[in-house]
Design a protein around this motif. Structure first.
Motif, short mmCIF file in Angstrom:
data_model
loop_
_atom_site.label_atom_id
_atom_site.label_comp_id
_atom_site.label_asym_id
_atom_site.label_seq_id
_atom_site.Cartn_x
_atom_site.Cartn_y
_atom_site.Cartn_z
N THR A 161 0.85 -1.19 0.00
CA THR A 161 0.00 0.00 0.00
C THR A 161 0.89 1.24 0.00
O THR A 161 2.03 1.21 0.46
CB THR A 161 -0.92 0.05 1.24
OG1 THR A 161 -0.11 0.08 2.42
CG2 THR A 161 -1.86 -1.13 1.30
N ALA A 162 0.35 2.31 -0.53
CA ALA A 162 1.03 3.61 -0.51
C ALA A 162 -0.05 4.69 -0.60
O ALA A 162 -1.09 4.48 -1.23
CB ALA A 162 2.00 3.73 -1.67
N GLU A 163 0.22 5.80 0.04
CA GLU A 163 -0.76 6.89 0.07
C GLU A 163 -0.81 7.63 -1.25
O GLU A 163 0.21 7.87 -1.89
CB GLU A 163 -0.41 7.87 1.20
CG GLU A 163 -0.66 7.32 2.58
CD GLU A 163 -0.47 8.37 3.65
OE1 GLU A 163 -0.63 9.57 3.37
OE2 GLU A 163 -0.15 7.98 4.79
N ASN A 164 -2.02 8.02 -1.63
CA ASN A 164 -2.28 8.88 -2.78
C ASN A 164 -1.88 8.29 -4.12
O ASN A 164 -1.58 9.04 -5.06
CB ASN A 164 -1.63 10.25 -2.58
CG ASN A 164 -2.12 10.93 -1.31
OD1 ASN A 164 -3.33 10.97 -1.05
ND2 ASN A 164 -1.20 11.42 -0.51
N VAL A 165 -1.82 6.97 -4.22
CA VAL A 165 -1.56 6.30 -5.49
C VAL A 165 -2.52 5.12 -5.62
O VAL A 165 -3.08 4.66 -4.63
CB VAL A 165 -0.10 5.79 -5.62
CG1 VAL A 165 0.89 6.92 -5.49
CG2 VAL A 165 0.19 4.69 -4.63
N GLN A 166 -2.70 4.66 -6.85
CA GLN A 166 -3.41 3.41 -7.08
C GLN A 166 -2.37 2.30 -7.13
O GLN A 166 -1.35 2.46 -7.80
CB GLN A 166 -4.15 3.44 -8.41
CG GLN A 166 -5.42 4.24 -8.42
CD GLN A 166 -6.12 4.06 -9.76
OE1 GLN A 166 -5.77 4.71 -10.72
NE2 GLN A 166 -7.10 3.17 -9.80
N VAL A 167 -2.61 1.22 -6.44
CA VAL A 167 -1.72 0.07 -6.50
C VAL A 167 -2.40 -1.00 -7.34
O VAL A 167 -3.57 -1.33 -7.10
CB VAL A 167 -1.39 -0.46 -5.08
CG1 VAL A 167 -0.53 -1.71 -5.16
CG2 VAL A 167 -0.70 0.62 -4.25
N MET A 168 -1.67 -1.50 -8.33
CA MET A 168 -2.21 -2.55 -9.20
C MET A 168 -1.22 -3.71 -9.22
O MET A 168 -0.04 -3.53 -8.92
CB MET A 168 -2.46 -2.01 -10.60
CG MET A 168 -3.55 -0.97 -10.63
SD MET A 168 -4.00 -0.49 -12.28
CE MET A 168 -5.29 0.69 -11.90
N HIS A 169 -1.74 -4.88 -9.61
CA HIS A 169 -0.94 -6.08 -9.52
C HIS A 169 -0.80 -6.84 -10.83
O HIS A 169 -0.19 -7.91 -10.85
CB HIS A 169 -1.52 -7.00 -8.44
CG HIS A 169 -1.66 -6.33 -7.12
ND1 HIS A 169 -0.58 -6.01 -6.33
CD2 HIS A 169 -2.75 -5.85 -6.48
CE1 HIS A 169 -1.01 -5.38 -5.23
NE2 HIS A 169 -2.32 -5.27 -5.31
N SER A 170 -1.36 -6.30 -11.91
CA SER A 170 -1.23 -6.99 -13.19
C SER A 170 -1.19 -5.99 -14.34
O SER A 170 -1.73 -4.88 -14.24
CB SER A 170 -2.40 -7.96 -13.41
OG SER A 170 -3.58 -7.26 -13.72
N ILE A 171 -0.55 -6.41 -15.41
CA ILE A 171 -0.48 -5.60 -16.62
C ILE A 171 -1.89 -5.36 -17.16
O ILE A 171 -2.20 -4.28 -17.67
CB ILE A 171 0.45 -6.24 -17.66
CG1 ILE A 171 0.70 -5.30 -18.83
CG2 ILE A 171 -0.06 -7.58 -18.12
CD1 ILE A 171 1.76 -5.79 -19.78
N GLU A 172 -2.76 -6.34 -17.02
CA GLU A 172 -4.13 -6.22 -17.53
C GLU A 172 -4.90 -5.10 -16.83
O GLU A 172 -5.64 -4.36 -17.49
CB GLU A 172 -4.89 -7.55 -17.38
CG GLU A 172 -4.37 -8.66 -18.26
CD GLU A 172 -3.11 -9.35 -17.72
OE1 GLU A 172 -2.44 -10.03 -18.52
OE2 GLU A 172 -2.79 -9.19 -16.52
N GLU A 173 -4.70 -4.95 -15.53
CA GLU A 173 -5.36 -3.86 -14.80
C GLU A 173 -4.94 -2.51 -15.37
O GLU A 173 -5.77 -1.62 -15.56
CB GLU A 173 -4.99 -3.90 -13.31
CG GLU A 173 -5.64 -4.98 -12.51
CD GLU A 173 -5.18 -4.92 -11.06
OE1 GLU A 173 -5.90 -4.32 -10.24
OE2 GLU A 173 -4.08 -5.44 -10.76
N VAL A 174 -3.66 -2.36 -15.62
CA VAL A 174 -3.14 -1.09 -16.14
C VAL A 174 -3.66 -0.86 -17.55
O VAL A 174 -4.10 0.26 -17.89
CB VAL A 174 -1.60 -1.06 -16.12
CG1 VAL A 174 -1.07 0.20 -16.77
CG2 VAL A 174 -1.10 -1.18 -14.68
#
Length: 162
Positions: A70-83
């Motif tokens: 987790t990190a503040e003020n960012v979106q965290v994604m875990h796959s290339i497909e999400e991006v």
């Protein structure tokens, strides 16, 4: 639009110990000009190398395999497909901003490449992924200004996928 943006030395080196191994304010200004108001995608190591805080006036996506990250003020994604899903839904430009593994993942999907070449060789540990230049057409090339703050000869290049 999905684009990659990076600076490299003559040998394709892009980083050392999670940082840029040179000081080139012109390139930082160029990076800001191109990315303000848009979305940046970067890996966790690149994000943490920038102080683990998002850059002003840009949305930031941090891509990581760590499901608990987790990190503040960012979106965290875990796959290339999400991006890619986010990129396909945007009117804003989505810029891939490193590191090397992240560039490697996204280069096949990019529409444009924004590359700064610094005409020097620096010591470093991270290199740009191989680019098959036969798929790209140079559409703009501009020499950077060398002065007392920008000591290295450099140029800005924009490529479009063909």
């Amino acid at each position: 639009m999905l684009a990659a943006i990076w600076a490299q030395d003559k040998n394709g080196m892009i980083g050392r110990d999670g940082q840029l191994p040179w000081r080139l304010p012109n390139d930082l200004k160029y990076f800001k000009k191109m990315t303000v108001g848009n979305i940046l995608v970067m890996g966790r190591k690149t994000f943490e190398g920038m102080g683990a805080r998002p850059l002003p006036d840009r949305e930031t996506i941090v891509l990581t395999r760590d499901p608990s990250y987790t990190a503040e003020n960012v979106q965290v994604m875990h796959s290339i497909e999400e991006v890619l899903d986010i990129a396909n839904q945007q009117t804003k430009s989505v810029f891939i901003a490193g590191g090397s593994k992240i560039y490697q993942l996204f280069l096949p999907y990019c529409d444009y490449l924004y590359r700064t070449i610094i005409d020097e060789v620096f010591a470093g540990d991270t290199y740009m992924s191989d680019v098959d230049w036969s798929h790209w057409k140079l559409i703009e090339k501009k020499e950077g200004v060398v002065d007392e703050k920008n000591l290295y000869k450099h140029q800005f290049e924009i490529y479009e996928k063909v």
